[in-house]
Scaffold this active site. Structure first.
Site, PDB file in Angstrom:
ATOM      1  N   ASP A 127      51.603  75.338  78.329  1.00 22.86           N
ATOM      2  CA  ASP A 127      50.623  75.178  77.249  1.00 22.86           C
ATOM      3  C   ASP A 127      49.623  76.213  77.608  1.00 22.86           C
ATOM      4  O   ASP A 127      48.897  76.780  76.552  1.00 22.86           O
ATOM      5  CB  ASP A 127      50.208  73.902  77.282  1.00 22.86           C
ATOM      6  CG  ASP A 127      51.320  73.070  76.522  1.00 22.86           C
ATOM      7  OD1 ASP A 127      52.135  73.524  75.572  1.00 22.86           O
ATOM      8  OD2 ASP A 127      51.122  71.723  76.424  1.00 22.86           O
TER       9      ASP A 127
ATOM     10  N   LYS B  70      55.480  63.635  78.255  1.00 25.78           N
ATOM     11  CA  LYS B  70      55.027  64.789  79.021  1.00 25.78           C
ATOM     12  C   LYS B  70      54.530  64.363  80.342  1.00 25.78           C
ATOM     13  O   LYS B  70      54.495  64.973  81.475  1.00 25.78           O
ATOM     14  CB  LYS B  70      53.797  65.457  78.267  1.00 25.78           C
ATOM     15  CG  LYS B  70      54.248  66.481  77.307  1.00 25.78           C
ATOM     16  CD  LYS B  70      53.115  67.304  76.799  1.00 25.78           C
ATOM     17  CE  LYS B  70      53.510  68.141  75.623  1.00 25.78           C
ATOM     18  NZ  LYS B  70      52.476  69.197  75.343  1.00 25.78           N
TER      19      LYS B  70
END
Ligand code: ATR
Length: 271
Positions: A102, A66
Site C-alpha cells: 500500500d 489483512k
C-alpha cells in the site's frame, strides 16, 4: 505450468484486483489465473492451507484479513511489520511470505500523476487514522517528508498511529482539521468520507496554500467533493484510483517476474 494467483477477502465481489491482474496477465500473454476467493474469518487458516496445497504462487489479501493473515505467514518483511498488515503473500516451497504494497502504491500514484511534486518540500497532513493512514504514514516517512500532522475524529486512534512511529507526528483534533492544513505541502484524505453514499469530507482545501497537492484514497467517485473543491481553486490533485492500481504491481512482479505498468487503458477498465 499455469501460475495460480488470487485475492482473498470477505466479502470479495467488490474487489477490483481480478480486473487489474487479469488485464496484466492478458497484456503479457502469461499462462496464469487470478481469481477472487471469498474466505470467511473462521475459514481463513483452512482456506490458506488449501491455496498452498493447490499450488498457488501467491495471493492478495483484502478486508477483513489483512491483520489476521499475519499469524499464518512464515515470514513478514519489514514494511508489512511496521505497517501492521499484510496485503500480498507469496508462496514458495510451502512457505508464506507476507508484504504490504500500500505504501508503494500511494507513493507511485503521486510520482506518476504529479511528477513535479516534492515530498521533501513541506509538511504532509493525513486526514484519518485507520489502516490506510498507517501505510501512508510509513510511505511519507520513507520519502523524508519533513513533518506529518494527523487529524482524526477519534483522537486515540491518531495517538496510536503516532506511538508506532519513531518520528515526531503532530496530532490535531478533528475540530481543528482546517487549521491542520494551513501550511501543508500535501493533504491526504484517508477516511471513507466522500465515498458514494457517505457524507463528504467537511474540509475546505482553500485553508491550505494554493500550491499544496490534494489527494484522496477514495475513488468512487473518482473526483470526490474534496478534490472538486481543490480543483476549483486550481490546486493540484491526484485521485485515489492510482493507489489501488500501483499497489497491485509488486505482487504481480513477485509472482510473474514482471513489474507491470499502470496505463490509462487499465484505469479505464477498472473504472
Ligand atoms: P481504512 O483501513 O480503510 O483506513 P478504517 O480503519 O475503518 O479504514 O478507518 C476509517 C477512517 O475513516 C478512520 O480514520 C475513521 O475515523 P475514526 O477513527 O474516528 O473512526 C474515519 N471516518 C469514517 N467515518 C467518518 C466520519 N463520519 N467522520 C469522520 N471520520 C470518519
Amino acid at each position: 505450468m499455469t501460475i495460480k494467483t488470487a485475492v482473498i477477502g470477505h466479502p470479495i465481489n467488490h474487489s477490483k484486483s481480478p480486473i487489474i491482474h487479469n488485464h496484466w496477465i492478458r497484456q503479457h500473454g502469461l499462462d496464469a489465473t487470478y481469481e477472487a476467493l471469498d474466505i470467511s474469518c473462521e475459514n481463513l487458516e483452512q482456506g490458506v492451507r488449501k491455496l498452498v496445497e493447490e499450488g498457488y504462487s501467491g495471493f492478495n489479501v483484502t478486508l477483513p484479513h489483512k491483520i489476521a493473515i499475519m499469524d499464518f505467514c512464515d515470514e513478514i518483511d519489514e514494511t508489512a511489520t511496521v505497517i501492521g498488515a499484510v496485503n500480498t503473500v507469496t508462496i514458495k516451497d510451502g512457505k508464506l511470505y507476507g508484504t504490504n504494497t500500500d505504501a508503494f502504491g500511494f507513493i507511485q500514484n503521486i510520482k506518476q500523476n504529479a511528477p513535479e511534486f516534492e515530498f521533501k518540500g513541506g509538511k504532509a497532513v493525513i486526514i484519518g487514522a485507520g489502516g490506510a493512514a498507517r501505510a501512508i504514514l510509513y510511505a511519507l516517512l520513507h520519502e523524508d517528508v519533513p513533518g506529518v500532522t494527523v487529524t482524526n475524529r477519534t483522537p486515540a486512534k491518531a495517538q496510536a498511529l503516532a506511538v508506532h512511529s519513531p518520528y515526531n507526528i503532530k496530532i490535531l483534533r478533528w475540530n481543528e482539521r482546517e487549521d491542520a492544513i494551513r501550511d501543508a505541502n500535501l493533504i491526504i484524505n484517508t477516511t471513507s468520507l466522500g465515498m458514494s453514499g457517505q457524507d463528504p469530507l467537511d474540509i475546505d482545501p482553500s485553508y491550505a496554500p494554493a500550491s499544496a497537492l490534494v489527494t484522496d484514497i477514495v475513488y468512487t467517485p473518482l473526483i470526490t467533493d474534496f478534490l472538486a473543491r481543490a480543483q476549483k481553486r486550481e490546486m493540484p490533485v491526484v485521485t485515489g484510483i492510482g493507489m489501488l492500481l500501483h499497489q497491485a504491481r509488486p505482487g504481480f512482479e513477485l509472482w510473474h517476474g514482471i513489474l507491470p505498468d499502470v496505463t490509462p487503458a487499465l484505469e479505464e477498465s477498472v473504472l
